[in-house]
Design a protein around this motif. Structure first.
Motif, short mmCIF file in Angstrom:
data_model
loop_
_atom_site.label_atom_id
_atom_site.label_comp_id
_atom_site.label_asym_id
_atom_site.label_seq_id
_atom_site.Cartn_x
_atom_site.Cartn_y
_atom_site.Cartn_z
N LYS A 73 35.24 31.95 31.34
CA LYS A 73 35.70 32.19 32.65
C LYS A 73 36.88 31.58 33.06
CE LYS A 73 32.36 32.84 36.59
NZ LYS A 73 32.05 34.17 36.50
N CYS A 74 37.58 32.03 33.69
CA CYS A 74 38.86 31.33 34.26
C CYS A 74 38.60 30.51 35.50
CB CYS A 74 40.03 32.30 34.54
SG CYS A 74 41.41 31.57 35.28
N ALA A 75 39.00 29.16 35.29
CA ALA A 75 38.42 28.19 36.64
C ALA A 75 39.29 28.76 37.79
CB ALA A 75 38.71 26.73 36.19
N ASP A 76 40.62 29.17 37.77
CA ASP A 76 41.50 29.40 38.76
C ASP A 76 40.91 30.78 39.51
OD1 ASP A 76 42.77 27.20 38.18
OD2 ASP A 76 44.16 27.90 36.84
N CYS A 77 40.78 31.97 38.65
CA CYS A 77 40.72 33.24 39.19
C CYS A 77 39.07 33.65 39.20
CB CYS A 77 41.37 34.08 38.33
SG CYS A 77 42.89 33.91 37.87
#
Ligand code: ZN
Length: 113
Positions: A73-77
């Motif tokens: 999981k991308c922390a930003d998106c």
């Protein structure tokens, strides 16, 4: 061999389960294996067929393998990225994301008579 000890372990769990429930024959064993578990599936199937010969209840048991994909999981998106190896890239921004799961082996169900 790594896969041989895994196969024997699976059979041990299944036999224990089957004898606990008073069953005499194991028809099939369903296992979930993460894509990052480091297990060679064809090798595991081969080892299973060899190892089942020395069991009491699983002489003709089938091994059914369910492959479980790891997910990052991308922390930003906040977007999920499916990973089939240790590193995954975010489909949105392209940066590397932390990969979770996909490292486990679990006996999911045992089909007995
Ligand atoms: Zn991203």
């Amino acid at each position: 061999m790594h896969e041989m000890s895994i196969a024997m372990n699976i059979l041990e769990i299944a036999e224990q389960n089957a004898s606990d429930s008073g069953s005499s024959v194991i028809n099939s064993i369903e296992v979930e294996i993460g894509t990052l578990a480091g297990i060679e599936l064809s090798s595991l199937s081969f080892c299973f067929e060899t190892a089942r010969k020395s069991t009491r209840l699983a002489q003709s048991a089938k091994l059914e393998i369910i492959s479980i994909a790891a997910v990052g999981k991308c922390a930003d998106c906040n977007v999920d990225a499916e990973a089939d190896f240790y590193h995954a890239l975010c489909p949105e921004c392209g940066q590397p994301v932390a990969v979770k799961g996909g490292r486990d082996l679990r006996v999911k169900s045992i089909n007995v008579d």
